[in-house]
Design a protein around this motif. Structure first.
Motif, PDB file in Angstrom:
ATOM      1  N   ILE A  62      -8.109  -0.398   9.889  1.00 37.46           N
ATOM      2  CA  ILE A  62      -7.794   0.946  10.356  1.00 37.46           C
ATOM      3  C   ILE A  62      -6.697   0.907  11.417  1.00 37.46           C
ATOM      4  CG2 ILE A  62      -8.698   2.993  11.516  1.00 37.46           C
ATOM      5  CD1 ILE A  62      -9.593   2.564   8.576  1.00 37.46           C
ATOM      6  N   GLN A  63      -6.750  -0.075  12.303  1.00 36.95           N
ATOM      7  CA  GLN A  63      -5.721  -0.194  13.336  1.00 36.95           C
ATOM      8  C   GLN A  63      -4.329  -0.340  12.719  1.00 36.95           C
ATOM      9  OE1 GLN A  63      -7.094  -3.515  15.670  1.00 36.95           O
ATOM     10  NE2 GLN A  63      -8.108  -2.195  17.155  1.00 36.95           N
ATOM     11  N   GLY A  64      -4.260  -1.095  11.629  1.00 37.72           N
ATOM     12  CA  GLY A  64      -2.974  -1.293  10.982  1.00 37.72           C
ATOM     13  C   GLY A  64      -2.498  -0.074  10.225  1.00 37.72           C
ATOM     14  N   LEU A  65      -3.441   0.778   9.816  1.00 32.28           N
ATOM     15  CA  LEU A  65      -3.083   1.916   8.967  1.00 32.28           C
ATOM     16  C   LEU A  65      -2.883   3.227   9.713  1.00 32.28           C
ATOM     17  CD1 LEU A  65      -5.459   1.277   5.943  1.00 32.28           C
ATOM     18  CD2 LEU A  65      -3.045   0.722   6.141  1.00 32.28           C
ATOM     19  N   LEU A  66      -3.447   3.351  10.909  1.00 27.73           N
ATOM     20  CA  LEU A  66      -3.326   4.608  11.651  1.00 27.73           C
ATOM     21  C   LEU A  66      -1.874   5.072  11.808  1.00 27.73           C
ATOM     22  CD1 LEU A  66      -6.013   4.326  14.474  1.00 27.73           C
ATOM     23  CD2 LEU A  66      -5.805   6.199  12.848  1.00 27.73           C
ATOM     24  N   PRO A  67      -0.983   4.220  12.289  1.00 30.84           N
ATOM     25  CA  PRO A  67       0.401   4.670  12.453  1.00 30.84           C
ATOM     26  C   PRO A  67       1.085   4.940  11.120  1.00 30.84           C
ATOM     27  CG  PRO A  67      -0.037   2.683  13.726  1.00 30.84           C
ATOM     28  CD  PRO A  67      -1.179   2.858  12.769  1.00 30.84           C
ATOM     29  N   THR A  68       0.715   4.173  10.082  1.00 32.55           N
ATOM     30  CA  THR A  68       1.386   4.274   8.795  1.00 32.55           C
ATOM     31  C   THR A  68       0.995   5.523   8.035  1.00 32.55           C
ATOM     32  OG1 THR A  68       1.437   1.869   8.659  1.00 32.55           O
ATOM     33  CG2 THR A  68       1.789   3.075   6.609  1.00 32.55           C
ATOM     34  N   TYR A  69      -0.280   5.879   8.073  1.00 31.40           N
ATOM     35  CA  TYR A  69      -0.772   6.950   7.215  1.00 31.40           C
ATOM     36  C   TYR A  69      -0.802   8.331   7.866  1.00 31.40           C
ATOM     37  CZ  TYR A  69      -1.826   4.168   3.145  1.00 31.40           C
ATOM     38  OH  TYR A  69      -1.691   3.400   2.008  1.00 31.40           O
ATOM     39  N   MET A  91       0.832  -1.199   0.000  1.00 26.01           N
ATOM     40  CA  MET A  91       0.000   0.000   0.000  1.00 26.01           C
ATOM     41  C   MET A  91       0.872   1.256   0.000  1.00 26.01           C
ATOM     42  SD  MET A  91      -3.112  -1.120   2.537  1.00 26.01           S
ATOM     43  CE  MET A  91      -4.089   0.322   2.146  1.00 26.01           C
ATOM     44  N   GLN A  92       1.983   1.197   0.719  1.00 27.55           N
ATOM     45  CA  GLN A  92       2.913   2.326   0.716  1.00 27.55           C
ATOM     46  C   GLN A  92       3.616   2.440  -0.630  1.00 27.55           C
ATOM     47  OE1 GLN A  92       5.069   1.050   4.303  1.00 27.55           O
ATOM     48  NE2 GLN A  92       4.507   2.997   5.236  1.00 27.55           N
ATOM     49  N   HIS A  93       3.994   1.299  -1.183  1.00 27.14           N
ATOM     50  CA  HIS A  93       4.691   1.282  -2.473  1.00 27.14           C
ATOM     51  C   HIS A  93       3.850   1.927  -3.562  1.00 27.14           C
ATOM     52  CE1 HIS A  93       7.301  -0.278  -5.691  1.00 27.14           C
ATOM     53  NE2 HIS A  93       6.187  -0.619  -6.318  1.00 27.14           N
ATOM     54  N   THR A 105      -1.369   4.023  -1.943  1.00 26.21           N
ATOM     55  CA  THR A 105      -2.799   3.718  -2.017  1.00 26.21           C
ATOM     56  C   THR A 105      -3.632   4.755  -1.269  1.00 26.21           C
ATOM     57  OG1 THR A 105      -2.263   1.372  -2.095  1.00 26.21           O
ATOM     58  CG2 THR A 105      -4.543   1.952  -1.546  1.00 26.21           C
ATOM     59  N   ASP A 106      -4.679   5.233  -1.930  1.00 20.45           N
ATOM     60  CA  ASP A 106      -5.632   6.139  -1.304  1.00 20.45           C
ATOM     61  C   ASP A 106      -6.624   5.294  -0.517  1.00 20.45           C
ATOM     62  OD1 ASP A 106      -7.470   7.990  -0.508  1.00 20.45           O
ATOM     63  OD2 ASP A 106      -8.097   8.600  -2.520  1.00 20.45           O
ATOM     64  N   ILE A 107      -6.423   5.199   0.778  1.00 19.64           N
ATOM     65  CA  ILE A 107      -7.245   4.306   1.594  1.00 19.64           C
ATOM     66  C   ILE A 107      -8.696   4.733   1.648  1.00 19.64           C
ATOM     67  CG2 ILE A 107      -5.316   3.533   3.015  1.00 19.64           C
ATOM     68  CD1 ILE A 107      -6.183   5.531   5.122  1.00 19.64           C
ATOM     69  N   MET A 108      -8.970   5.995   1.384  1.00 16.88           N
ATOM     70  CA  MET A 108     -10.346   6.476   1.474  1.00 16.88           C
ATOM     71  C   MET A 108     -11.180   6.093   0.252  1.00 16.88           C
ATOM     72  SD  MET A 108      -9.802  10.229   3.229  1.00 16.88           S
ATOM     73  CE  MET A 108      -8.842  10.861   1.857  1.00 16.88           C
ATOM     74  N   ASP A 128      -1.257  -1.280  -8.875  1.00 20.38           N
ATOM     75  CA  ASP A 128      -1.725  -0.697  -7.619  1.00 20.38           C
ATOM     76  C   ASP A 128      -1.952  -1.843  -6.649  1.00 20.38           C
ATOM     77  OD1 ASP A 128      -4.372  -1.801  -8.009  1.00 20.38           O
ATOM     78  OD2 ASP A 128      -4.777  -0.148  -9.387  1.00 20.38           O
ATOM     79  N   ALA A 129      -2.368  -1.509  -5.424  1.00 20.98           N
ATOM     80  CA  ALA A 129      -2.492  -2.533  -4.389  1.00 20.98           C
ATOM     81  C   ALA A 129      -3.837  -3.251  -4.396  1.00 20.98           C
ATOM     82  CB  ALA A 129      -2.264  -1.903  -3.005  1.00 20.98           C
TER      83      ALA A 129
END
Length: 526
Positions: free
Chosen positions: A370-377, A304-306, A309-312, A333-334
């Motif tokens: 969301i838990q996995g993405l909060l710190p990343t995004y 997703m970082q590579h 990715t627009d998570i929204m 894309d992811a």
């Protein structure tokens, strides 16, 4: 109300489940159909979805272990119960290898038990050579064709996607799988499972007749638990869980459905529940986020970082099958990885446009995702979102007190403990309205509130729409202008028009954020 039922959480061996009288949802009619469908079969499913149990069921079936299947559906279908030699390899134990030579050594080690059974040849110095030799010797020794079962075939490659070592590691796996086609005359049945879909060209270069049943409606429920199976085979378990938690049977059924149901694996398939999470909820006697206990897979976050990715955009998107059912190494894309990993699933299909609607399957995935993405995004710590602020903010929203809710958000965002190393990135991002859309999107999602951003309407795109049980909130966010101008834009462009016939109260909220302090500075409710 007590129960003596035993749930096979973490147990993936069919024979152990049956012999020790664990709960088993009977899929053996589909197992029989699968064995009579094609000779070489590939099936992709998300992690913890029963692929390994299916593989061990096939192993017991082809070994002729008839006693294990007494009372199951397959007994009405199978008459012969002929025994075949079975080579069953779980490649998941070969993941995490740092270099091709280590991967080769691990694959050779995986086959040691079959070397002890069928012997070896010193000339077999590669994994593929050893596999070919094992198939040949098993065939000669027994006089029967050989069954080859490969579980988690892609495990060694997932951690190295888009890394320099991918090609070298892929060549090792390609050489390993090559004998499966070359040994066709000696093979009775070959079944391969995994999470992702590497192309036949790059991995199974010689297996040009591999049948992919991943999106075949016939086998859409071969892994997972259907609604019908839940309310029949597991009805007493729902009742027991409801009693312990002080709710009715119907209320618990609905809670389980919202939390774990929602997966579709073809355009015309039954919905299925995540089997691991469902059975663990019964064992633990409460609903929880069990699929994510081991955390969001690192390979998914990396991808997703590579691809930035627009998570929204992932909550509801219409795409052709070519956008998500494509080989992993061809991804631009992811999306394919998100679908194949179970973070997105099919929710609808338009046969005229040949377009699929993909969305997050259920509440468990949404919250864990969301838990996995909060710190990343956005650099937020999950615990700090969940504790204190969440309860107060949620309570204010439910009481239709948007003023208090925004005060709670202002206080929270003013003291956000961001993940270390995120501050520089944060300073750059805070000048963009998109950053605040991301932040609010993740916070609302964390609270299990349905939220969408950049929602299309006749007048343009609404920054954010939040759906509550009895209220719809329409947000317009600003950084370089005022809350008043934000509210005026909602009215001018008729952002609330699509929701006027919904029946719920529609509330307009204009918010102005301060780029320096990164908090909502002012807001107006209309």
């Amino acid at each position: 109300m007590e129960t003596t039922r035993k749930y096979p959480v973490g147990i993936q061996t069919f024979s152990e489940i049956i012999r020790n009288r664990f709960v088993y949802v009977d899929k053996t009619d589909l197992v029989w159909q699968l064995t009579n469908y094609a000779k070489y079969i590939f099936l992709s499913r998300p992690r913890r979805f029963g692929k390994s149990l299916l593989t061990t069921t096939l192993a017991s079936y082809f070994r002729g272990e008839r006693e294990l299947f007494e009372g199951l559906k397959i007994m009405e279908l199978e008459q012969e119960w002929e025994q075949y030699p079975v080579i069953h390899l779980s490649i998941s134990t070969a993941k995490g290898q740092e270099a091709p030579d280590k991967l080769r050594a691990k694959l050779m080690l995986l086959m040691e038990e079959y070397v002890e059974q069928y012997g070896s040849n010193p000339k077999e110095i590669t994994p593929g050579g050893m596999l070919a030799g094992l198939i040949r010797r098993a065939w000669k020794e027994t006089g029967k064709q050989v069954v080859v079962l490969i579980d988690e075939y892609d495990a060694p490659l997932l951690e190295v996607l888009h890394e320099d070592s991918l090609n070298a590691m892929r060549k090792v796996m390609q050489e390993f799988y090559e004998p499966l086609k070359d040994s066709e005359a000696m093979v009775k049945f070959c079944f391969i499972t995994g999470i992702t879909k590497f192309s036949q060209l790059s991995i199974f270069s010689t297996i040009n007749n591999l049948t992919n049943v991943t999106m075949d409606t016939i086998f859409s429920s071969i892994c997972g638990i259907t609604e019908q199976e839940l309310v029949t085979s597991l009805s007493s378990d729902i009742e027991h869980l409801a009693c312990i938690n002080g709710v009715t049977y119907d209320e618990m059924h609905q809670k389980l459905k919202l939390q774990y149901d929602g997966y579709h694996f073809s355009e015309d398939s039954e919905e299925v529940y995540n089997p691991y999470s469902l059975l663990k909820a019964f064992r633990q006697r409460k609903i929880g986020q069990y699929w994510f206990e081991s955390g969001t897979p690192s390979f998914l976050i990396h991808q997703m970082q590579h691809f930035r990715t627009d998570i929204m955009s992932l909550d509801k998107m219409e795409v052709p099958s070519t956008a998500f059912d494509q080989p992993t190494e061809n991804m631009c894309d992811a999306l394919p990885l998100l679908y194949q990993s179970g973070y997105l699933t099919i929710k609808d299909y338009d046969p005229i446009m040949e377009a699929y609607t993909l969305s997050i399957p259920n509440q468990e995935v949404r919250i864990g995702y969301i838990q996995g993405l909060l710190p990343t995004y956005i650099g937020l710590k999950v615990a700090d979102v969940q504790m204190g602020f969440a309860a107060k903010f949620w309570r204010a929203l439910r009481q239709h007190d948007i003023q208090q809710a925004m005060l709670e958000m202002q206080a929270y965002m003013a003291g956000i403990p961001y993940v270390e190393g995120f501050k520089k990135k944060l300073k750059e991002a805070a000048t963009s309205e998109g950053f605040y859309e991301y932040t609010l999107y993740l916070i609302f999602s964390m609270l299990n509130v349905y939220v969408r951003t950049q929602v299309k309407c006749v007048g343009g795109r609404t920054d954010m729409v939040v759906w509550m049980p009895d209220t719809i909130y329409v947000f317009e966010l600003k950084v370089n202008s005022t809350a008043k101008e934000a509210l005026e834009q909602i009215d001018k462009k008729n952002y609330t028009l699509p929701y006027q016939t919904d029946g719920r109260k529609v509330v307009k909220v204009g918010v102005k954020f301060n780029a320096e302090t990164r908090v909502p500075e002012e807001w107006i409710v209309g």
